[in-house]
Design a protein around this motif. Structure first.
Motif, PDB file in Angstrom:
ATOM      1  N   SER A 402      38.010  64.746  10.497  1.00 31.39           N
ATOM      2  CA  SER A 402      38.941  63.728   9.986  1.00 31.39           C
ATOM      3  C   SER A 402      40.346  64.294   9.852  1.00 31.39           C
ATOM      4  O   SER A 402      41.335  63.666  10.250  1.00 31.39           O
ATOM      5  CB  SER A 402      38.445  63.214   8.629  1.00 31.39           C
ATOM      6  N   TRP A 403      40.447  65.497   9.296  1.00 25.58           N
ATOM      7  CA  TRP A 403      41.771  66.128   9.164  1.00 25.58           C
ATOM      8  C   TRP A 403      42.350  66.460  10.544  1.00 25.58           C
ATOM      9  O   TRP A 403      43.558  66.325  10.751  1.00 25.58           O
ATOM     10  CB  TRP A 403      41.675  67.385   8.312  1.00 25.58           C
ATOM     11  N   ALA A 404      41.522  66.884  11.462  1.00 30.30           N
ATOM     12  CA  ALA A 404      42.010  67.207  12.800  1.00 30.30           C
ATOM     13  C   ALA A 404      42.641  65.987  13.459  1.00 30.30           C
ATOM     14  O   ALA A 404      43.657  66.100  14.162  1.00 30.30           O
ATOM     15  CB  ALA A 404      40.857  67.736  13.663  1.00 30.30           C
ATOM     16  N   ILE A 405      42.067  64.821  13.214  1.00 27.78           N
ATOM     17  CA  ILE A 405      42.589  63.588  13.822  1.00 27.78           C
ATOM     18  C   ILE A 405      43.863  63.125  13.131  1.00 27.78           C
ATOM     19  O   ILE A 405      44.855  62.773  13.778  1.00 27.78           O
ATOM     20  CB  ILE A 405      41.514  62.481  13.770  1.00 27.78           C
ATOM     21  N   VAL A 406      43.873  63.127  11.791  1.00 27.06           N
ATOM     22  CA  VAL A 406      45.039  62.589  11.078  1.00 27.06           C
ATOM     23  C   VAL A 406      46.272  63.471  11.275  1.00 27.06           C
ATOM     24  O   VAL A 406      47.412  62.978  11.225  1.00 27.06           O
ATOM     25  CB  VAL A 406      44.729  62.400   9.575  1.00 27.06           C
ATOM     26  N   GLU A 407      46.062  64.766  11.532  1.00 26.40           N
ATOM     27  CA  GLU A 407      47.228  65.624  11.756  1.00 26.40           C
ATOM     28  C   GLU A 407      47.853  65.393  13.134  1.00 26.40           C
ATOM     29  O   GLU A 407      49.039  65.675  13.334  1.00 26.40           O
ATOM     30  CB  GLU A 407      46.866  67.092  11.563  1.00 26.40           C
ATOM     31  N   ILE A 408      47.079  64.868  14.077  1.00 26.53           N
ATOM     32  CA  ILE A 408      47.685  64.406  15.330  1.00 26.53           C
ATOM     33  C   ILE A 408      48.630  63.254  15.019  1.00 26.53           C
ATOM     34  O   ILE A 408      49.761  63.184  15.530  1.00 26.53           O
ATOM     35  CB  ILE A 408      46.598  63.959  16.327  1.00 26.53           C
ATOM     36  N   ALA A 409      48.162  62.350  14.147  1.00 22.40           N
ATOM     37  CA  ALA A 409      49.013  61.227  13.734  1.00 22.40           C
ATOM     38  C   ALA A 409      50.287  61.715  13.062  1.00 22.40           C
ATOM     39  O   ALA A 409      51.380  61.182  13.297  1.00 22.40           O
ATOM     40  CB  ALA A 409      48.225  60.315  12.792  1.00 22.40           C
ATOM     41  N   GLU A 410      50.149  62.751  12.218  1.00 29.44           N
ATOM     42  CA  GLU A 410      51.332  63.242  11.502  1.00 29.44           C
ATOM     43  C   GLU A 410      52.389  63.767  12.472  1.00 29.44           C
ATOM     44  O   GLU A 410      53.587  63.526  12.292  1.00 29.44           O
ATOM     45  CB  GLU A 410      50.942  64.332  10.509  1.00 29.44           C
ATOM     46  N   LEU A 411      51.956  64.467  13.512  1.00 31.60           N
ATOM     47  CA  LEU A 411      52.932  65.013  14.465  1.00 31.60           C
ATOM     48  C   LEU A 411      53.502  63.938  15.386  1.00 31.60           C
ATOM     49  O   LEU A 411      54.544  64.151  16.007  1.00 31.60           O
ATOM     50  CB  LEU A 411      52.290  66.130  15.282  1.00 31.60           C
ATOM     51  N   LEU A 412      52.855  62.789  15.467  1.00 29.13           N
ATOM     52  CA  LEU A 412      53.409  61.657  16.205  1.00 29.13           C
ATOM     53  C   LEU A 412      54.366  60.832  15.351  1.00 29.13           C
ATOM     54  O   LEU A 412      55.166  60.059  15.882  1.00 29.13           O
ATOM     55  CB  LEU A 412      52.284  60.755  16.710  1.00 29.13           C
ATOM     56  N   ILE A 413      54.283  60.989  14.029  1.00 27.09           N
ATOM     57  CA  ILE A 413      55.075  60.137  13.132  1.00 27.09           C
ATOM     58  C   ILE A 413      56.098  60.920  12.318  1.00 27.09           C
ATOM     59  O   ILE A 413      57.277  60.559  12.284  1.00 27.09           O
ATOM     60  CB  ILE A 413      54.133  59.340  12.197  1.00 27.09           C
ATOM     61  N   SER A 414      55.689  62.018  11.669  1.00 30.68           N
ATOM     62  CA  SER A 414      56.588  62.685  10.730  1.00 30.68           C
ATOM     63  C   SER A 414      57.855  63.261  11.375  1.00 30.68           C
ATOM     64  O   SER A 414      58.967  62.879  10.996  1.00 30.68           O
ATOM     65  CB  SER A 414      55.828  63.779   9.973  1.00 30.68           C
ATOM     66  N   PRO A 415      57.753  64.184  12.358  1.00 29.66           N
ATOM     67  CA  PRO A 415      58.997  64.700  12.956  1.00 29.66           C
ATOM     68  C   PRO A 415      59.776  63.638  13.713  1.00 29.66           C
ATOM     69  O   PRO A 415      61.014  63.649  13.733  1.00 29.66           O
ATOM     70  CB  PRO A 415      58.508  65.808  13.890  1.00 29.66           C
ATOM     71  N   ILE A 416      59.053  62.692  14.336  1.00 31.59           N
ATOM     72  CA  ILE A 416      59.726  61.609  15.065  1.00 31.59           C
ATOM     73  C   ILE A 416      60.471  60.723  14.086  1.00 31.59           C
ATOM     74  O   ILE A 416      61.592  60.268  14.346  1.00 31.59           O
ATOM     75  CB  ILE A 416      58.701  60.771  15.862  1.00 31.59           C
ATOM     76  N   GLY A 417      59.857  60.492  12.930  1.00 30.51           N
ATOM     77  CA  GLY A 417      60.501  59.667  11.910  1.00 30.51           C
ATOM     78  C   GLY A 417      61.779  60.290  11.382  1.00 30.51           C
ATOM     79  O   GLY A 417      62.784  59.609  11.181  1.00 30.51           O
ATOM     80  N   LEU A 418      61.742  61.605  11.153  1.00 29.28           N
ATOM     81  CA  LEU A 418      62.952  62.293  10.707  1.00 29.28           C
ATOM     82  C   LEU A 418      64.068  62.147  11.735  1.00 29.28           C
ATOM     83  O   LEU A 418      65.226  61.878  11.395  1.00 29.28           O
ATOM     84  CB  LEU A 418      62.651  63.769  10.475  1.00 29.28           C
ATOM     85  N   SER A 419      63.711  62.330  12.996  1.00 28.19           N
ATOM     86  CA  SER A 419      64.703  62.256  14.065  1.00 28.19           C
ATOM     87  C   SER A 419      65.286  60.849  14.191  1.00 28.19           C
ATOM     88  O   SER A 419      66.510  60.678  14.247  1.00 28.19           O
ATOM     89  CB  SER A 419      64.065  62.679  15.387  1.00 28.19           C
ATOM     90  N   VAL A 420      64.409  59.846  14.214  1.00 26.51           N
ATOM     91  CA  VAL A 420      64.887  58.481  14.430  1.00 26.51           C
ATOM     92  C   VAL A 420      65.666  57.964  13.220  1.00 26.51           C
ATOM     93  O   VAL A 420      66.560  57.127  13.355  1.00 26.51           O
ATOM     94  CB  VAL A 420      63.698  57.547  14.774  1.00 26.51           C
ATOM     95  N   THR A 421      65.378  58.494  12.044  1.00 24.60           N
ATOM     96  CA  THR A 421      66.142  58.107  10.854  1.00 24.60           C
ATOM     97  C   THR A 421      67.603  58.493  11.008  1.00 24.60           C
ATOM     98  O   THR A 421      68.504  57.720  10.681  1.00 24.60           O
ATOM     99  CB  THR A 421      65.547  58.762   9.589  1.00 24.60           C
ATOM    100  N   THR A 422      67.845  59.710  11.511  1.00 26.69           N
ATOM    101  CA  THR A 422      69.226  60.145  11.706  1.00 26.69           C
ATOM    102  C   THR A 422      69.919  59.318  12.780  1.00 26.69           C
ATOM    103  O   THR A 422      71.123  59.052  12.697  1.00 26.69           O
ATOM    104  CB  THR A 422      69.274  61.634  12.096  1.00 26.69           C
ATOM    105  N   LYS A 423      69.161  58.882  13.796  1.00 32.26           N
ATOM    106  CA  LYS A 423      69.758  58.136  14.904  1.00 32.26           C
ATOM    107  C   LYS A 423      70.105  56.699  14.519  1.00 32.26           C
ATOM    108  O   LYS A 423      71.083  56.131  15.019  1.00 32.26           O
ATOM    109  CB  LYS A 423      68.807  58.126  16.094  1.00 32.26           C
ATOM    110  N   LEU A 424      69.290  56.097  13.649  1.00 30.75           N
ATOM    111  CA  LEU A 424      69.473  54.686  13.321  1.00 30.75           C
ATOM    112  C   LEU A 424      70.297  54.466  12.053  1.00 30.75           C
ATOM    113  O   LEU A 424      70.557  53.315  11.678  1.00 30.75           O
ATOM    114  CB  LEU A 424      68.106  54.002  13.151  1.00 30.75           C
ATOM    115  N   ALA A 425      70.714  55.533  11.402  1.00 28.50           N
ATOM    116  CA  ALA A 425      71.440  55.395  10.138  1.00 28.50           C
ATOM    117  C   ALA A 425      72.838  54.813  10.340  1.00 28.50           C
ATOM    118  O   ALA A 425      73.588  55.285  11.204  1.00 28.50           O
ATOM    119  CB  ALA A 425      71.553  56.756   9.466  1.00 28.50           C
TER     120      ALA A 425
END
Length: 493
Positions: A402-425
């Motif tokens: 379960s943790w192995a799967i959810v951490e794939i999700a985190e790397l698809l969302i967390s760093p991308i979210g940080l990046s896109v936040t700066t772009k859309l601000a």
């Protein structure tokens, strides 16, 4: 004028990076060690019986408190960013935060019951809110514009975060669960103390003088306005609590509900401000609408990911066969899986995005894919409960999976979210837009504070399935909205 203490040719002493990076690396490493060490055993401390050294809370209340605790930490990050920018400067803000965190852990190390717990929560919430966003900001301040070492520097810094998070549950969890909870909390306090010592001495040598001063200091008249607004907010909060007391409804569960409401209201207020402000151009307003869809997805994701320290921690203790291949696994050690998989996956994802280049999926598509993986992580937990029943002790490999799967999700969302936040601000709200990313986690955990109460004996399978369905449906809806969101992003990827 460059106030950095060393020139680029003199400072290549920490893996080719400015020497100040080592100071911030170890500060954040020890802070994460103290926080994740404490978090690994806190839920067990809350619900273990008094005879076993705990506080005797029921498990639903303990899980709810864990969730609102995490929510308040991220909500306080908004305050930390403001005080750094307007009042103290980042270096002093981080130090004050570290002191509050250390005393928060000291409070937990004293066997003084529930009162010490709540004092500790208050201190660590405020301290982490002051420290966490500003340490990251100071890393960026080590580099001049165009310095090619910046990305590598942040990679090393993130490694330090995960290193502290990985080691802490192993050591603090062993000490807390095998011997005494308060000894475990003491070790967390010692970790933060070590971080503060090296930060104090290293900061004077290697951090820029600019970090001593606020970047947007308050004008003389602003301080009085800030004081009045703060007092109004505190009085309003106090009146609500007083009203609850007079109505006989002031208890722990209702107080958590009040905090959840505040955490959910904060991003709503921010979005209303962004969308109605005259400082925001029509194009920027479209960007904010695009970000709203991603923000909702991030909130759902964090609501699932953060249940590792509550729901999955309970499952690890109560429904997992922790004797595996002749080795006994302490329940707190499962908290190591989050940083472990992040460290394993990060090089692969970095290589993947570099290889795909311009052909890589858009940010909304990555978010949508991440939502499906997040849902799949709980769908996996539904399987053994259904196959073997709620009374059976299942293999620890289900939790690892379960943790192995959810951490794939985190790397698809967390760093991308940080990046896109700066772009859309919007330009007028760039700093406050960065606060929104912290608020997504705060809102997700505020939802958790209420949702985890549904995780009750006999309902584990229904709970896992329900959460999985919400995430998967949200992911499918986001896939359907990828094109409209890309249109609103107006060429920003």
């Amino acid at each position: 004028m460059n106030n950095k203490p060393e020139t680029p040719t003199q400072d290549r002493t920490f893996f080719g990076q400015p020497r100040g990076l080592s100071t911030l690396f170890f500060t954040e490493m020890w802070e994460r060690f103290s926080y994740y060490g404490m978090r690994a055993i806190l839920i067990y401390y809350m619900y273990y019986s008094v005879t076993k050294g705990g506080l005797g809370f029921d498990q639903a209340t303990a899980a709810s408190v864990m969730s609102i605790y995490g929510s308040m930490v991220y909500l306080a990050s908004v305050l930390g960013g403001y005080l750094s920018d307007r009042v103290w400067g980042s270096r002093k803000t981080v130090f004050i935060g570290g002191i509050l965190i250390m005393f928060g852990h000291i409070a937990l190390s004293i066997p003084a019951g529930a009162m010490a717990l709540f004092i500790s929560i208050l201190l660590i919430v405020l301290g982490t809110g002051l420290l966490k966003p500003n340490v990251s900001e100071m890393v960026g301040g080590l580099y001049d514009e165009g310095d090619t070492r910046r990305d590598a520097g942040f990679t090393i810094f993130v490694f330090g975060i995960n290193l502290g998070s990985l080691v802490a549950p192993l050591i603090v969890g062993w000490l807390g669960l095998k011997y005494n909870f308060h000894l475990g909390f003491s070790l967390a306090a010692i970790g933060m103390f070590l971080g503060l010592i090296q930060y104090w001495y290293g900061g004077k040598k290697y951090l820029s003088k600019e970090s001593l001063y606020p970047t947007d200091p308050l004008e003389p008249g602003d301080m009085s306005k800030l004081t009045v607004r703060s007092l109004v907010g505190l009085v309003a909060f106090g009146l609500v609590v007083l009203l609850m007391f007079l109505l006989g409804s002031l208890n722990l569960n209702n107080f958590v509900m009040l905090l959840s409401t505040i955490a959910l209201a904060a991003p709503v207020i921010y979005f209303v401000i962004f969308l109605t402000s005259k400082k925001v151009t029509p194009t920027e307003r479209k960007h904010v609408w695009a970000y709203l869809g991603l923000f909702i997805a991030a909130t759902i994701f964090w609501a699932i990911e953060e249940q590792g320290s509550s729901v999955l921690a309970l499952f690890a203790a109560n429904q997992t066969n922790n004797d595996f291949l002749g080795f006994h696994i302490l329940p707190s050690w499962y908290q190591m899986l989050n940083p472990l998989f992040i460290l394993i996956y990060t090089p692969f994802f970095a290589m993947l995005w570099n290889r795909w280049g311009k052909k890589q999926p858009s940010s909304p598509a990555k978010f949508a894919t991440g939502m499906l993986f997040a849902g799949a992580s709980f769908l996996l937990m539904f399987v053994p409960v259904t196959l073997f029943g709620t009374d059976a002790k299942i293999s620890p490999l289900w939790l690892v999976g379960s943790w192995a799967i959810v951490e794939i999700a985190e790397l698809l969302i967390s760093p991308i979210g940080l990046s896109v936040t700066t772009k859309l601000a919007p330009k007028a709200f760039q700093s406050q837009m960065m606060s929104m990313w912290f608020l997504a986690d705060a809102a997700g955990q505020a939802v958790n504070a209420q949702a985890v109460k549904l995780y009750t004996p006999g309902n584990e399978g229904g709970y896992f399935l329900g959460v999985a369905i919400v995430a998967i449906v949200a992911g499918l809806i986001l896939f359907a909205l990828v094109k409209p969101i890309k249109n609103l992003m107006a060429g920003i990827k």
